[in-house]
Design a protein around this motif. Structure first.
Motif, PDB file in Angstrom:
ATOM      1  N   ASN A  77      13.805 -67.205 -19.246  1.00 28.65           N
ATOM      2  CA  ASN A  77      13.978 -66.276 -18.025  1.00 28.65           C
ATOM      3  C   ASN A  77      14.715 -64.949 -18.155  1.00 28.65           C
ATOM      4  OD1 ASN A  77      12.089 -68.245 -17.072  1.00 28.65           O
ATOM      5  ND2 ASN A  77      13.649 -69.297 -16.133  1.00 28.65           N
ATOM      6  N   LYS A  90      12.610 -62.426 -20.118  1.00 26.22           N
ATOM      7  CA  LYS A  90      11.186 -62.084 -19.604  1.00 26.22           C
ATOM      8  C   LYS A  90      10.885 -60.960 -19.136  1.00 26.22           C
ATOM      9  CE  LYS A  90       9.447 -66.253 -18.712  1.00 26.22           C
ATOM     10  NZ  LYS A  90       9.086 -67.518 -18.085  1.00 26.22           N
ATOM     11  N   ALA A 133      13.088 -66.579 -27.587  1.00 24.48           N
ATOM     12  CA  ALA A 133      11.688 -66.428 -27.528  1.00 24.48           C
ATOM     13  C   ALA A 133      11.205 -67.232 -28.726  1.00 24.48           C
ATOM     14  CB  ALA A 133      11.314 -65.011 -27.393  1.00 24.48           C
ATOM     15  N   ASP A 134       9.938 -67.692 -28.743  1.00 25.20           N
ATOM     16  CA  ASP A 134       9.261 -67.951 -29.791  1.00 25.20           C
ATOM     17  C   ASP A 134       7.390 -67.725 -29.729  1.00 25.20           C
ATOM     18  OD1 ASP A 134       9.206 -71.053 -27.840  1.00 25.20           O
ATOM     19  OD2 ASP A 134       7.302 -70.800 -29.328  1.00 25.20           O
ATOM     20  N   SER A 194       0.415 -68.253 -29.104  1.00 19.83           N
ATOM     21  CA  SER A 194       1.053 -68.434 -27.797  1.00 19.83           C
ATOM     22  C   SER A 194       2.766 -68.208 -27.927  1.00 19.83           C
ATOM     23  CB  SER A 194       1.114 -69.856 -27.602  1.00 19.83           C
ATOM     24  OG  SER A 194      -0.346 -70.464 -27.608  1.00 19.83           O
ATOM     25  N   THR A 195       2.893 -67.548 -26.975  1.00 15.75           N
ATOM     26  CA  THR A 195       4.428 -67.098 -26.610  1.00 15.75           C
ATOM     27  C   THR A 195       5.280 -67.754 -25.466  1.00 15.75           C
ATOM     28  OG1 THR A 195       3.720 -65.133 -25.368  1.00 15.75           O
ATOM     29  CG2 THR A 195       4.023 -64.804 -27.854  1.00 15.75           C
ATOM     30  N   ASN A 196       6.428 -67.930 -25.783  1.00 18.37           N
ATOM     31  CA  ASN A 196       7.241 -68.262 -24.820  1.00 18.37           C
ATOM     32  C   ASN A 196       8.586 -67.525 -24.690  1.00 18.37           C
ATOM     33  OD1 ASN A 196       5.888 -70.980 -23.637  1.00 18.37           O
ATOM     34  ND2 ASN A 196       6.052 -71.018 -25.835  1.00 18.37           N
ATOM     35  N   TYR A 197       9.270 -67.536 -23.476  1.00 18.11           N
ATOM     36  CA  TYR A 197      10.499 -66.580 -23.433  1.00 18.11           C
ATOM     37  C   TYR A 197      11.463 -67.387 -22.451  1.00 18.11           C
ATOM     38  CZ  TYR A 197       7.399 -62.818 -24.855  1.00 18.11           C
ATOM     39  OH  TYR A 197       6.599 -62.120 -25.634  1.00 18.11           O
TER      40      TYR A 197
END
Length: 120
Positions: A61, A64, A49-50, A56-59
């Motif tokens: 799969n 998640k 993740a970041d 803003s976030t991202n994961y």
């Protein structure tokens, strides 16, 4: 230079939770994102993740809906809340910070890693 220190790893049963912390220090100006990677025995390091300075976030799969990344700008600390942990989440978790240099290039810094073991 940026120094990153992770904490919060440990042994937890399947279905349990842990919260990892990553404290940044040193020349932290112009850090534009921080994140987490992990590396299981015999496997390559993989993205988890970041989070950007804008929030803003991202994961990946695989995490998640179970993991949540957050940051406390005042403490220069990023967190990874891990819920519903599975044995396959067992790995060394590494914090990273991406800093934009004055020439426009980006340098990625890494912490030393913290072990997370999910086992009954």
């Amino acid at each position: 230079q940026v120094q990153l220190v992770e904490s919060g790893g440990g042994l937890v049963q399947p279905g349990g939770s842990l919260r990892l912390s990553c404290a940044a220090s040193g020349s932290i100006f112009r850090i534009n994102a921080m994140g987490w990677y992990r590396q299981a025995p015999g496997k390559q390091r993989e993205y988890v993740a970041d989070i950007t300075t804008g929030g803003s976030t991202n994961y990946a799969n695989s995490v998640k809906g179970r993991f949540t990344i957050s940051r406390d700008a005042a403490k220069n600390t990023t967190y990874l809340q891990m819920n519903s942990l599975k044995p396959e989440d067992t790995a060394v978790y590494y914090c990273n910070a991406d800093k934009t240099n004055w020439g426009g290039t980006i340098t990625r810094y890494w912490g030393q890693g913290t072990q997370v073991t999910v086992s009954s």
